[in-house]
Design an enzyme around this catalytic site. Sequence first.
Site, short mmCIF file in Angstrom:
data_model
loop_
_atom_site.label_atom_id
_atom_site.label_comp_id
_atom_site.label_asym_id
_atom_site.label_seq_id
_atom_site.Cartn_x
_atom_site.Cartn_y
_atom_site.Cartn_z
N ARG A 172 -8.30 8.87 3.37
CA ARG A 172 -9.28 7.82 3.07
C ARG A 172 -10.10 7.47 4.31
NH1 ARG A 172 -9.16 2.68 4.48
NH2 ARG A 172 -7.01 2.90 5.21
N ARG A 173 -9.42 7.28 5.42
CA ARG A 173 -10.12 6.96 6.66
C ARG A 173 -10.94 8.15 7.14
NH1 ARG A 173 -4.73 3.99 9.06
NH2 ARG A 173 -5.20 1.87 8.31
N ARG A 175 1.57 5.28 17.90
CA ARG A 175 0.15 5.61 17.78
C ARG A 175 -0.66 5.03 18.94
NH1 ARG A 175 -1.16 5.54 11.25
NH2 ARG A 175 0.90 6.21 10.59
N LYS A 213 0.82 -1.22 0.00
CA LYS A 213 0.00 0.00 0.00
C LYS A 213 0.85 1.26 0.00
CE LYS A 213 -0.86 0.34 5.03
NZ LYS A 213 -0.44 1.73 5.25
N ASP A 214 2.13 1.15 0.38
CA ASP A 214 3.03 2.30 0.38
C ASP A 214 3.79 2.47 -0.93
OD1 ASP A 214 2.34 2.89 3.00
OD2 ASP A 214 4.03 1.79 3.87
N ARG A 221 0.52 10.45 13.16
CA ARG A 221 1.63 9.85 12.44
C ARG A 221 2.48 9.03 13.41
NH1 ARG A 221 4.20 12.24 8.30
NH2 ARG A 221 5.40 10.31 8.34
N CYS A 268 -1.49 9.72 -1.77
CA CYS A 268 -1.98 9.89 -0.40
C CYS A 268 -2.63 11.25 -0.17
CB CYS A 268 -0.84 9.67 0.60
SG CYS A 268 0.47 10.90 0.46
#
Length: 310
Positions: free
Chosen positions: A129-130, A153, A81-82, A147, A240
């Site tokens: 997106r979230r 987190r 995904k990155d 981040r 992103c």
Amino acid sequence: MKLLRIATRQSALALWQAEHVAARLRAVHPDLCVELVPMTTRGDQILDQPLSAIGGKGLFLKELEVAMLEGRADIAVHSLKDVPMELEAGFALGAVLERADAADAFVSNRYHDIEELPQGARVGTSSLRRQAQLRALRPDLVLSDLRGNVGTRLAKLDADHYDAIILACAGLERLGLSTRITSRLDPPQWIPAVAQGAIAIEYRIGDHVTPQWLLPLDDASTARCTSAERAMNRRLHGNCSVPIAGYCREIESGLELIGLVGDAASGRLIRATASVAGYLANAHEQLGEQVARLLLDQGAAELLGSNARG
């Protein structure tokens, strides 16, 4: 004994993924010596700004690619995904491993799910997106940037900076933190990031030996599904800085892809779903293109900006 060096970021999750790849390679190639080359990327160093403001997820790849170019490493291991839709010239993906859980995780010490959050609750995530999907479900929530690595987190959540945070299930499970998953956010109600849960291996074009070593690690089903998702993202010129989500799965007749484009400010969401029969060559790419067109036909370009209109 032959030597293969893996460039990897130094976060706990990146190291887990690199060690996982190393173990798989040693298992299928007993005569291969596999070593890790940990390094820090700019994406790891700059934590006080959203990725969209400092150059995107490609910042997680650059130093690893330089190491391959300079002969200090032979491959690099990434969360797929990155990985940008278009790799830097001179590089290619040699394998995509079997996908883990692609879903997002709702993580909270007080509340069971998004619906249970009180009015004005603080939710941490830097993903647009979230944020778009949260805004659509609960416009009253206070969304804040978050981040750092998984441990950082979770520590911020535990320090009561947030009422809840959204993370990837796969990352928590790989780090032995599955008990922190309060509830899963599953498709089709909630769509994950394109290629979330999949690990990819990058190598330098011109190296004709390494791709042969990587071939046994490639999972055909995961490669098909993530290729469809990435084809959709590529057509939408996704990165992103725009809220794009996609999830492809195998169904009895072939593949089904759900795509989503959102607006993090308003919570407006545009969805499209399509399927393709069988696994013919390029069928997954065509499926991704089809879903992208369906999204654009519904006005997704307005949310994505001018780049998607071409």
